[in-house]
Design a protein around this motif. Structure first.
Motif, mmCIF file in Angstrom:
data_model
loop_
_atom_site.group_PDB
_atom_site.id
_atom_site.type_symbol
_atom_site.label_atom_id
_atom_site.label_comp_id
_atom_site.label_asym_id
_atom_site.label_seq_id
_atom_site.Cartn_x
_atom_site.Cartn_y
_atom_site.Cartn_z
ATOM 1 N N ALA A 106 0.824 -1.207 0.000
ATOM 2 C CA ALA A 106 0.000 0.000 0.000
ATOM 3 C C ALA A 106 0.860 1.259 0.000
ATOM 4 C CB ALA A 106 -0.928 -0.001 1.213
ATOM 5 N N GLY A 107 2.052 1.167 0.611
ATOM 6 C CA GLY A 107 2.956 2.316 0.651
ATOM 7 C C GLY A 107 3.361 2.763 -0.742
ATOM 8 N N TYR A 108 3.612 1.791 -1.621
ATOM 9 C CA TYR A 108 3.968 2.147 -3.000
ATOM 10 C C TYR A 108 2.803 2.852 -3.676
ATOM 11 C CZ TYR A 108 5.310 1.903 -7.867
ATOM 12 O OH TYR A 108 5.605 2.263 -9.149
ATOM 13 N N ASP A 109 1.606 2.339 -3.468
ATOM 14 C CA ASP A 109 0.409 2.941 -4.063
ATOM 15 C C ASP A 109 0.254 4.382 -3.594
ATOM 16 O OD1 ASP A 109 -1.971 3.212 -5.444
ATOM 17 O OD2 ASP A 109 -3.175 2.282 -3.873
ATOM 18 N N ARG A 110 0.398 4.595 -2.291
ATOM 19 C CA ARG A 110 0.222 5.941 -1.737
ATOM 20 C C ARG A 110 1.322 6.891 -2.205
ATOM 21 N NH1 ARG A 110 -0.507 5.305 4.607
ATOM 22 N NH2 ARG A 110 -0.782 7.572 4.478
ATOM 23 N N LEU A 111 2.572 6.431 -2.187
ATOM 24 C CA LEU A 111 3.677 7.293 -2.615
ATOM 25 C C LEU A 111 3.582 7.625 -4.108
ATOM 26 C CD1 LEU A 111 6.680 5.713 -0.672
ATOM 27 C CD2 LEU A 111 5.574 7.898 -0.223
ATOM 28 N N GLY A 112 3.169 6.618 -4.898
ATOM 29 C CA GLY A 112 2.978 6.863 -6.326
ATOM 30 C C GLY A 112 1.889 7.892 -6.569
ATOM 31 N N SER A 113 0.805 7.795 -5.808
ATOM 32 C CA SER A 113 -0.294 8.753 -5.938
ATOM 33 C C SER A 113 0.137 10.147 -5.521
ATOM 34 C CB SER A 113 -1.492 8.297 -5.093
ATOM 35 O OG SER A 113 -1.996 7.055 -5.562
ATOM 36 N N ILE A 114 0.928 10.231 -4.447
ATOM 37 C CA ILE A 114 1.422 11.535 -3.971
ATOM 38 C C ILE A 114 2.273 12.205 -5.048
ATOM 39 C CG2 ILE A 114 3.051 12.609 -2.363
ATOM 40 C CD1 ILE A 114 2.017 10.584 -0.254
ATOM 41 N N LEU A 115 3.191 11.438 -5.629
ATOM 42 C CA LEU A 115 4.077 11.987 -6.654
ATOM 43 C C LEU A 115 3.301 12.400 -7.898
ATOM 44 C CD1 LEU A 115 6.941 12.612 -7.633
ATOM 45 C CD2 LEU A 115 7.111 10.227 -8.408
ATOM 46 N N ALA A 116 2.343 11.565 -8.296
ATOM 47 C CA ALA A 116 1.621 11.799 -9.548
ATOM 48 C C ALA A 116 0.516 12.836 -9.417
ATOM 49 C CB ALA A 116 1.033 10.480 -10.048
ATOM 50 N N TRP A 117 -0.324 12.680 -8.409
ATOM 51 C CA TRP A 117 -1.524 13.511 -8.315
ATOM 52 C C TRP A 117 -1.330 14.770 -7.482
ATOM 53 C CZ3 TRP A 117 -3.919 11.384 -12.048
ATOM 54 C CH2 TRP A 117 -4.035 10.003 -12.174
ATOM 55 N N ASP A 118 -0.244 14.831 -6.711
ATOM 56 C CA ASP A 118 -0.035 15.991 -5.836
ATOM 57 C C ASP A 118 1.217 16.780 -6.188
ATOM 58 O OD1 ASP A 118 -2.314 15.600 -4.014
ATOM 59 O OD2 ASP A 118 -1.266 13.783 -3.404
ATOM 60 N N ARG B 36 -0.962 17.691 4.014
ATOM 61 C CA ARG B 36 -1.439 16.302 3.974
ATOM 62 C C ARG B 36 -0.517 15.464 3.117
ATOM 63 N NH1 ARG B 36 -3.369 13.832 0.056
ATOM 64 N NH2 ARG B 36 -3.832 15.749 -1.100
ATOM 65 N N VAL B 37 -0.030 16.034 1.993
ATOM 66 C CA VAL B 37 0.853 15.300 1.089
ATOM 67 C C VAL B 37 2.145 14.903 1.805
ATOM 68 C CG1 VAL B 37 2.312 15.531 -0.963
ATOM 69 C CG2 VAL B 37 -0.066 16.303 -1.026
ATOM 70 N N ILE B 38 2.784 15.878 2.463
ATOM 71 C CA ILE B 38 4.031 15.593 3.182
ATOM 72 C C ILE B 38 3.767 14.628 4.325
ATOM 73 C CG2 ILE B 38 5.873 16.607 4.589
ATOM 74 C CD1 ILE B 38 5.553 19.159 2.900
ATOM 75 N N ARG B 39 2.623 14.839 5.011
ATOM 76 C CA ARG B 39 2.254 13.958 6.120
ATOM 77 C C ARG B 39 2.032 12.534 5.625
ATOM 78 N NH1 ARG B 39 -1.317 17.139 7.721
ATOM 79 N NH2 ARG B 39 -3.212 16.108 7.027
ATOM 80 N N ASP B 40 1.292 12.418 4.512
ATOM 81 C CA ASP B 40 1.039 11.091 3.936
ATOM 82 C C ASP B 40 2.332 10.439 3.469
ATOM 83 O OD1 ASP B 40 -1.628 11.295 4.418
ATOM 84 O OD2 ASP B 40 -2.245 11.654 2.344
ATOM 85 N N PHE B 41 3.235 11.279 2.944
ATOM 86 C CA PHE B 41 4.525 10.746 2.494
ATOM 87 C C PHE B 41 5.269 10.106 3.659
ATOM 88 C CE2 PHE B 41 9.116 11.344 2.120
ATOM 89 C CZ PHE B 41 9.374 10.672 0.932
#
Length: 490
Positions: free
Chosen positions: A131-143, A301-306
């Motif tokens: 799930a970490g890869y999914d979240r980090l990929g989303s952060i980089l791409a969508w944010d 939120r992005v940095i926090r999620d990262f």
């Protein structure tokens, strides 16, 4: 922490590189769509300048401007759909690759490793790693990518209107990013504490469920509930504290956005009085302030999620960085049993420096011999078998089968030549057929039934409504201890 995070990102990048083309296409679509969403305010500026002039003869131009804005929006919509399609293709493949890497390495660890870790916690760590890869990929791409595109584009447009506007955008971006980085780093240690508490919580649940019989028969429900409540209170306390920190972060961002908007509009009014900007420029500035606020409102939120994603993933990375206790030699050969003989040559073994279990044992077992290891509990009877199976390596001495040291042969070939039935066999939550044939997955139905008959399993199997297709339950709980042993023998 830093080394673990670096390793986590290296593992993710290693798997991402295998899908270069769809990844590059995806980010190209993201950049294009992010840029397209920022162009309409430029045409809206002209639109409102015409309206403010009150020149009705320019109505056709207004329609043209609306058509351009609509066209840009539709084109942006198409690129958004292309983003989603490409993302769905590449991300799922990469997540499957990561999952298989984690699964394979996890099962390469020794028996001691699994004895020292809760099953539930290990499962959760694998899931979080994926799930970490999914979240980090989303952060980089969508944010992060849209934020970078927005800063560059808005700066380029506004600096042409007035240098102050461009400088204000850069200062705003630096302040927001710096504020959130400092704040998120401070918060990271509490995120890690919360993640560790959640792992303990999961492990406790798994442990009590696995031992539910003991909890019942030894009246341990109240004790286990008290311990569960204690752990859960730690999770609740850390959750509450991290959420409050998040709220404080958002409050700080709100103030920064308010100050930016006030500064830009006070300066815009000054320029308007001098005739240097038009009403349309106010619309342009307001549109980009809203866009910047929208993008940067989520930066905390992005940095926090990262950091949370990294903290979650790092738990599994630590396992991936942990060397396997039993390491197969690079030049290991397959075990060949020509002259069946097992030799323990001055074998000693201890689990740690203070607990010596086996001391200088020499033993030879000839072909077709039946031997019994007799001794009190803790004497090392089971340990001798585990050493033979190479679940542990000897501290001193060597073990040989048919003249070959077991640490010189592949573990798979070693296990392939030994039949092992433990005191308390654990079965897969699969069918009886699957469990009997697990050691010989290529066995035919006829061979499986013959093995079951030889192990005296066939009689009780035939009594089940689904016979060989009967599911045995988790760890084989639907069968008695004796029945589980018979299935293991089969």
């Amino acid at each position: 922490m830093q080394n673990t995070t670096k390793k986590t990102l290296q593992i993710y990048w290693k798997h991402t590189k295998r899908r270069k083309i769809p990844v590059v296409l995806f980010f190209l679509f993201v950049i294009i769509s992010s840029t397209l969403s920022l162009i309409p305010p430029i045409f809206l500026k002209d639109f409102f300048n015409i309206l403010s002039n009150g020149d009705v003869s320019q109505s056709a131009h207004l329609i043209t401007l609306l058509g351009i804005i609509i066209g840009l929006s539709l084109t942006n919509w198409l690129f958004r759909r292309a983003e989603e399609l490409t993302s769905n293709v590449y991300k799922n493949y990469i997540m499957v690759d990561i999952s298989q890497t984690a699964f394979a390495y996890l099962h390469g660890h020794s028996v001691s490793f699994f004895n020292d870790n809760f099953v539930g916690s290990l499962v959760k760590k694998v899931k979080r790693f994926i799930a970490g890869y999914d979240r980090l990929g989303s952060i980089l791409a969508w944010d992060l990518t849209p934020i970078l595109v927005t800063i560059i584009f808005v700066f380029t447009v506004l600096v042409r209107t007035n240098v102050f506007f461009g400088v204000a955008v850069i200062i705003y971006a630096i302040v927001m990013i710096g504020f959130n980085l400092i704040f998120s780093k401070y918060k990271l240690k509490y995120d890690e504490q919360r993640t560790a508490a959640q792992s303990r919580w999961t492990g406790h649940i798994a442990d009590t469920i696995t031992n539910h019989i003991n909890v019942k028969f030894f009246n341990g429900k109240k004790r286990e509930l008290a311990k569960y409540t204690e752990i859960e209170n730690d999770v609740r306390r850390l959750n509450t504290f991290t959420w409050q920190l998040g709220d404080l972060n958002q409050a700080g961002q709100s103030l920064i956005i308010i100050f930016l908007e006030m500064a830009l509009f006070f300066w815009a009014i000054h320029l308007w009085k001098q005739g240097n900007i038009s009403v349309g420029d106010f619309i342009l500035i307001q549109a980009y302030v809203i866009e910047l606020a929208h993008r940067f409102w989520g930066i905390g939120r992005v940095i926090r999620d990262f950091y949370e994603s990294i903290a979650d993933a790092n738990e599994m990375t630590e396992i991936l960085m942990l060397p396997h206790e039993i390491i197969e030699k690079k030049n290991a050969t397959a075990l060949t049993v020509e002259k069946p003989e097992i030799i323990f040559d001055h074998v000693s073994f201890h689990y740690n420096k203070t607990r010596k279990v086996i001391n200088d044992i020499t033993l030879t077992i000839k072909a077709k011999e039946s031997i019994a290891l007799v001794g009190p509990s803790g004497a090392g009877k089971s340990t001798i078998i585990k050493l033979l199976m190479r679940m542990h390596d000897t501290t001193k001495g060597k073990i040989m089968i048919s003249g070959q040291k077991i640490n010189n042969v592949t573990t798979e070939s070693l296990w392939e030549n030994i039949s092992y039935v433990p005191q308390s066999p654990i079965l897969f939550h699969r069918t009886l057929l699957d469990n009997i044939s697990y050691g010989r997955p290529d066995a035919t139905q006829k061979e499986i039934m013959a093995a079951a008959k030889a192990a005296y399993c066939d009689e009780f199997i035939e009594q089940f409504p689904d016979k060989y297709e009967t599911l045995v339950g988790e760890r084989g709980v639907k069968l008695s201890g004796g029945e589980r042993q018979r299935i293991a023998i089969g």
